[in-house]
Write a protein that holds these residues in place. Structure first.
Motif, PDB file in Angstrom:
ATOM      1  N   VAL A 169      -0.674 -33.843 -14.110  1.00  0.00           N
ATOM      2  CA  VAL A 169       0.208 -33.591 -15.184  1.00  0.00           C
ATOM      3  C   VAL A 169       1.498 -34.104 -14.961  1.00  0.00           C
ATOM      4  O   VAL A 169       2.272 -34.763 -15.810  1.00  0.00           O
TER       5      VAL A 169
ATOM      6  N   ASP B   9     -11.261 -36.008 -23.946  1.00  0.00           N
ATOM      7  CA  ASP B   9     -10.898 -35.844 -25.429  1.00  0.00           C
ATOM      8  C   ASP B   9      -9.228 -36.023 -25.372  1.00  0.00           C
ATOM      9  O   ASP B   9      -8.367 -35.074 -24.929  1.00  0.00           O
TER      10      ASP B   9
ATOM     11  N   PRO C 289      -5.832 -33.167 -28.380  1.00  0.00           N
ATOM     12  CA  PRO C 289      -4.580 -32.443 -28.135  1.00  0.00           C
ATOM     13  C   PRO C 289      -3.436 -33.473 -27.916  1.00  0.00           C
ATOM     14  O   PRO C 289      -2.324 -33.057 -28.283  1.00  0.00           O
ATOM     15  N   ALA C 290      -3.753 -34.501 -27.095  1.00  0.00           N
ATOM     16  CA  ALA C 290      -2.417 -35.356 -26.522  1.00  0.00           C
ATOM     17  C   ALA C 290      -1.971 -35.794 -27.943  1.00  0.00           C
ATOM     18  O   ALA C 290      -0.653 -36.058 -28.144  1.00  0.00           O
TER      19      ALA C 290
ATOM     20  N   ASN D 131      -2.063 -34.817 -30.780  1.00  0.00           N
ATOM     21  CA  ASN D 131      -1.206 -33.627 -31.416  1.00  0.00           C
ATOM     22  C   ASN D 131       0.223 -33.454 -30.898  1.00  0.00           C
ATOM     23  O   ASN D 131       0.704 -32.252 -31.146  1.00  0.00           O
TER      24      ASN D 131
ATOM     25  N   LYS E  69       0.397 -32.379 -27.448  1.00  0.00           N
ATOM     26  CA  LYS E  69       0.185 -31.051 -26.492  1.00  0.00           C
ATOM     27  C   LYS E  69      -0.379 -32.002 -25.094  1.00  0.00           C
ATOM     28  O   LYS E  69      -0.998 -33.020 -25.284  1.00  0.00           O
ATOM     29  N   VAL E  70       0.182 -31.326 -24.203  1.00  0.00           N
ATOM     30  CA  VAL E  70      -0.418 -31.791 -22.681  1.00  0.00           C
ATOM     31  C   VAL E  70      -1.761 -30.859 -22.403  1.00  0.00           C
ATOM     32  O   VAL E  70      -1.777 -29.681 -22.535  1.00  0.00           O
ATOM     33  N   SER E  71      -2.760 -31.452 -22.042  1.00  0.00           N
ATOM     34  CA  SER E  71      -4.101 -30.867 -21.898  1.00  0.00           C
ATOM     35  C   SER E  71      -4.653 -31.312 -20.452  1.00  0.00           C
ATOM     36  O   SER E  71      -4.198 -32.475 -19.823  1.00  0.00           O
ATOM     37  N   THR E  72      -5.437 -30.593 -19.613  1.00  0.00           N
ATOM     38  CA  THR E  72      -6.290 -30.876 -18.603  1.00  0.00           C
ATOM     39  C   THR E  72      -7.527 -30.770 -18.747  1.00  0.00           C
ATOM     40  O   THR E  72      -8.048 -29.973 -19.411  1.00  0.00           O
ATOM     41  N   VAL E  73      -8.387 -31.818 -18.170  1.00  0.00           N
ATOM     42  CA  VAL E  73      -9.934 -31.856 -18.434  1.00  0.00           C
ATOM     43  C   VAL E  73     -10.506 -32.045 -17.059  1.00  0.00           C
ATOM     44  O   VAL E  73      -9.966 -32.711 -16.007  1.00  0.00           O
TER      45      VAL E  73
ATOM     46  N   GLY F  72      -5.326 -34.884 -15.950  1.00  0.00           N
ATOM     47  CA  GLY F  72      -4.284 -34.563 -17.085  1.00  0.00           C
ATOM     48  C   GLY F  72      -3.972 -35.360 -18.083  1.00  0.00           C
ATOM     49  O   GLY F  72      -3.625 -36.809 -17.865  1.00  0.00           O
TER      50      GLY F  72
END
Length: 886
Positions: free
Chosen positions: A37, A103, A106-107, A109, A111-115, A128
């Motif tokens: 990230v 997906d 969220p990014a 939108n 936002k920071v996301s982790t998958v 991230g």
């Protein structure tokens, strides 16, 4: 007990070891994700990423950059996608252009996301996802950074060794646990592992994500820490840490500042082609080791932007000054000079202005001609380089001024040395201009209300030639000045019309008379034509009337009103009214005019407020009768040089009398006295009150006591005139004369017809003594008729007076107020023909009323040509009856 403790300890060690293994695995996965990230955040904020996403071929720009970051950071992939999830970069080139598995919602939108993704081209991965935003905060793409699950560190293969090591270390750890725990608590200042981890993560995130470079330099001058931004700004080598700052190839000034350890705030240093603002503080006062921490901020673009903002601010300031300084006077030439003075030297080195000739005359410009007159030149000491002010210049068609005039557009010649059209006007003069260093020219039409008035030319030296932005600014500056020039032109036209009207209404020459030696001055106001006027009117009996008046306001209406009042005064003076009665009639006239004009046109200014001073001087008696209506009183200079202001009763201004009677003052003036009449513009303005002005006038008149009226007028204006008169000024200086006693003859006539002949004979004898034998016959007829009428119809006292001046004046007075009237007598009338004969033999005749009675007067020319009528006396008498019978 020991076995229990040993088993318990062993079990505890096993449990802890297993838990540690799983925790280590989880922490490793978390650290990998966090690191992914952090790398994704840092990479997403790079200006090159946004630029690459907006480029024509994002993959060509971003793939090399992503691969370089992947290799430097040790992650397994750095993927950049668009907002639809299509990859622009990937370690496997075959995967570029395909949608990402994770997906990205969220990014997108923000936002920071982790998958954790399983079905990827790289297998199971931890990644991230971070949004990429532009300068306005809009999401323009997504950065995905991650590692393969197999590369995430763990302790699975080392578990047996850990158990054995744990058992072996059980004894040793038991004894050192307390000591280690105490030392660790002291060194970490009581922070637990979680706090330490969070602190490290925060510090690490800040160091890598911050857009400012951060450097920590030890007390020995070695670089202890440099974040990514600092490495980029200073172009540091990979092994920069632990090396001396002076060995890193930095600019000498930059290296000297970093190793000095001194405090610095926004101190600008060079780093290659960059300008860095450095803030530096020592670390020792805050509990750290000796050294310093410095932050670096790239201000190169900011400086360029600030430079453009400063230029814009200066231009706005110049436009403001132009609005204040251009148009301070309503003079076309001065307004052109003000335009040039405002622009030099803040915008141009030299400014010239050319206007069409009709504009200078206040007329409407007739089309856009190329022949203009140079009106202003500012910024050039040697005037021989350019055409001088006042010269009419016929510009050739290829000259920028002519092109701008005919095309109604601004023309920019950035390099005059290559401008053949400009040089064609005057090659020799053009060569001298270029030798002087002038290289650039902007010619802008001065356009106002749809008409082009002329051109404004801005010249600049070769060191700073004009560009397109300067062209737009010159147009704005010229547009503002053109409105002021057009206002001055329109005012000049109206002012010239008003001045012409006003001067046509003022006396062109003073009438000939013997009672007064008169000098006058009239000065119109600079701001506009006013309604001041003066007059010298000869009256019967060698008397003279002096008039000074003032109409409130300026402009054509004031001038026209002045003409109306002056005409009215002339008409009333023809009735030979006393000054107070004349002003009373004038007051009634003004009231009637105001009432009529207010009814017809409410917007027409009223005459109310006009003032007037009317004085009548009689050189036979030396008496001067004065009356004034709201006007300043006269000054009187006595023959001995003393000056005073006679007390003349003041009445309200014209139109405000309200029917109240006017009062007059009577002064006996010694021969050689000077009566000074003036308007308030001479002694009063906004910078000086009336008392101060009157005192200055008194001083000036006393100093000029021995001068002629002409010289007195000049001296008064030099001493008393305001620097910039805001009102018209009228000044009359009249030196009194007396009619010699030997030119005055007077007789008292009894109420007896037999007394007519002796008095008539004495009058003829006096005429012979004066040498006026040529007109004795006509005078005898005139006096015979007037004396006979006075004896027959008048009352006592009856007097006869003859005055020998420029003409012979005969006056017969009596105590009756009945005035004779000229008429044609019928054939059966016994009388009525004598006054007709008087009118034929006298040049003028009339009636003057006194406080008690009247005076019938006649005036005859002294020369022979006017002594007799053109027809025979008998024919005149016969014509009386013929007209009646016919």
């Amino acid at each position: 007990m020991f076995a229990v403790q040993a088993v318990f300890a062993l079990l505890l060690i096993v449990v802890v070891t297993v838990a540690l293994a799983f925790h280590t695995r989880s922490s490793a996965e978390k650290a990998a994700v966090d690191r992914s990230v952090a790398i994704a955040k840092t990479f997403s904020t790079s200006p090159q990423v946004v630029a690459g996403l907006r480029s024509a071929d994002p993959t060509a720009v971003l793939q090399p950059l992503a691969e370089r970051v992947r290799k430097l950071t040790g992650v397994d992939f750095v993927v950049v996608t668009n907002t639809k999830g299509i990859r622009y970069t990937h370690p496997l080139v075959s995967s570029i252009g395909k949608p990402i598995v994770a997906d990205v919602g969220p990014a997108l939108n923000g936002k920071v996301s982790t998958v954790t993704a399983q079905r990827t081209t790289l297998g199971l991965v931890k990644e991230g996802l971070v949004p990429v935003t532009d300068s306005k905060g809009k999401v323009v793409g997504v950065v995905a950074v991650g590692v393969k699950a197999e590369h995430v560190g763990g302790v699975g293969g080392q578990l047996p060794l850990l158990l054995g090591g744990a058992a072996s270390a059980l004894v040793l750890s038991a004894g050192g646990t307390a000591l280690v725990s105490r030392r660790l608590a002291r060194q970490t200042r009581g922070l637990g592992p979680a706090e330490m981890t969070r602190m490290y993560e925060h510090h690490d995130a800040v160091l890598h994500a911050v857009r400012e470079g951060v450097l920590i330099v030890g007390g020995d001058g070695r670089l202890l820490l440099a974040n990514d931004e600092a490495r980029r700004l200073l172009d540091l080598p990979p092994d920069a840490e632990q090396r001396r700052v002076t060995e890193l190839g930095l600019e000498p000034g930059t290296a000297e500042l970093l190793v000095s350890g001194r405090a610095a705030t926004d101190e600008v240093v060079f780093a290659g082609d960059r300008l860095l603002a450095v803030n530096q503080r020592p670390t020792a006062p805050y509990g750290g080791l000796p050294g310093s921490v410095a932050t670096l901020r790239d201000t190169t673009e900011l400086r360029a932007l600030a430079g453009r903002a400063e230029v814009a601010r200066e231009r706005l300031g110049l436009l403001y000054d132009a609005g204040v300084r251009i148009g301070t006077t309503l003079d076309v030439r001065r307004t052109s000079e003000e335009l040039a003075e405002v622009a030099v030297p803040r915008f141009a080195d030299v400014v010239t202005v050319e206007l069409l000739d009709p504009v200078l005359r206040g007329e409407e410009p007739q089309g856009a001609g190329t022949e203009m007159r140079r009106t202003a030149v500012v910024g050039l000491e040697s005037g021989h380089l350019l055409y001088p002010v006042g010269e009419l210049i016929p510009f050739v068609a290829t000259h920028p001024v002519a092109a701008g005039m005919t095309g109604d557009r601004a023309v920019l010649e950035a390099d005059l040395s290559t401008a053949d059209g400009w040089q064609a006007q005057d090659p020799e003069r053009a060569r001298r201009i270029l030798d002087h260093g002038i290289r650039s020219l902007i010619s802008v039409p001065l356009r106002a209300r749809g008409a082009v008035l002329g051109m404004a030319d801005f010249w600049r030296s070769e060191k700073d030639p004009f560009d397109e932005e300067d062209l737009f600014f010159a147009e704005e500056l010229a547009a503002r000045a053109a409105v002021c020039i057009d206002n001055a032109r329109r005012y000049s036209r109206e002012h010239a019309m008003a001045v012409t009207l006003q001067r046509s209404l003022l006396p062109h020459a003073l009438p000939e008379q013997s009672a007064l030696e008169v000098a006058h001055r009239y000065l119109p106001a600079r701001a506009g034509v006013g309604g001041d006027w003066f007059d010298v009117i000869p009256l019967p009996g060698t008397r003279v009337a002096l008039v000074v008046g003032d109409v409130v306001g300026h402009g054509l209406h004031a001038a026209a009103t002045m003409g109306r009042l002056r005409t009215a005064v002339h008409n009333f003076s023809a009735l030979d009214l006393p000054p107070d009665e004349l002003l009373s009639h004038l007051d009634e006239l003004v009231t009637q005019i105001d009432s009529a004009e207010a009814t017809e046109d409410d917007e027409n200014p009223a005459v109310t407020g006009a003032t007037c001073l009317y004085a009548v001087y009689d050189p036979v008696t030396g008496m001067c009768t004065l009356a004034r209506s709201g006007h300043p009183g006269p000054a009187l200079v006595h023959p001995d040089g003393t000056v005073n202001y006679p007390d003349v009763p003041v009445s309200p201004p014209l139109g405000l009398g309200g029917g109240l009677p006017f009062e007059a003052a009577r002064l006996r003036l010694a021969e050689g006295s000077r009566l000074v009449l003036f308007t308030d513009g001479l002694v009063e303005d906004r910078h000086r009150d009336l008392d101060t002005g009157l005192a200055a006038l008194r001083t000036a008149l006393a100093a000029a006591a021995d001068r002629t009226p002409e010289e007195t007028c000049t001296a008064v204006l030099e001493a008393v005139l305001p620097a910039r008169p805001s009102d018209d000024i009228a000044l009359l200086v009249a030196r009194t004369r007396r009619l010699a006693p030997d030119r005055i003859a007077e007789w008292v006539v009894p109420s007896d017809p037999a007394a007519v002949a002796p008095v008539r004979a004495e009058c003829i004898l006096r005429l012979n003594n004066w040498g006026l034998d040529e007109i004795s016959f006509a005078t005898e007829l005139v006096l015979s008729e007037l004396i006979t009428n006075a004896v027959r119809y008048g009352t006592q006292p009856i007097t006869v007076r003859m005055l020998y001046d420029r003409a012979l004046i005969c006056e017969v007075s009596d105590g009756s107020s009945t005035s004779p009237h000229l008429r044609r007598a019928a054939i059966t009338d016994e009388g009525g023909r004598g006054l007709f004969l008087v009118a034929q033999f006298a040049r003028r005749w009339g009636t003057r009323y006194m406080a008690r009675g009247k005076v019938i007067w006649t005036e005859q020319a002294l020369h022979d040509g006017a002594a007799e009528p053109d027809v025979d006396l008998g024919d005149l008498l016969l014509a009386q009856w013929e007209d009646v019978e016919g």
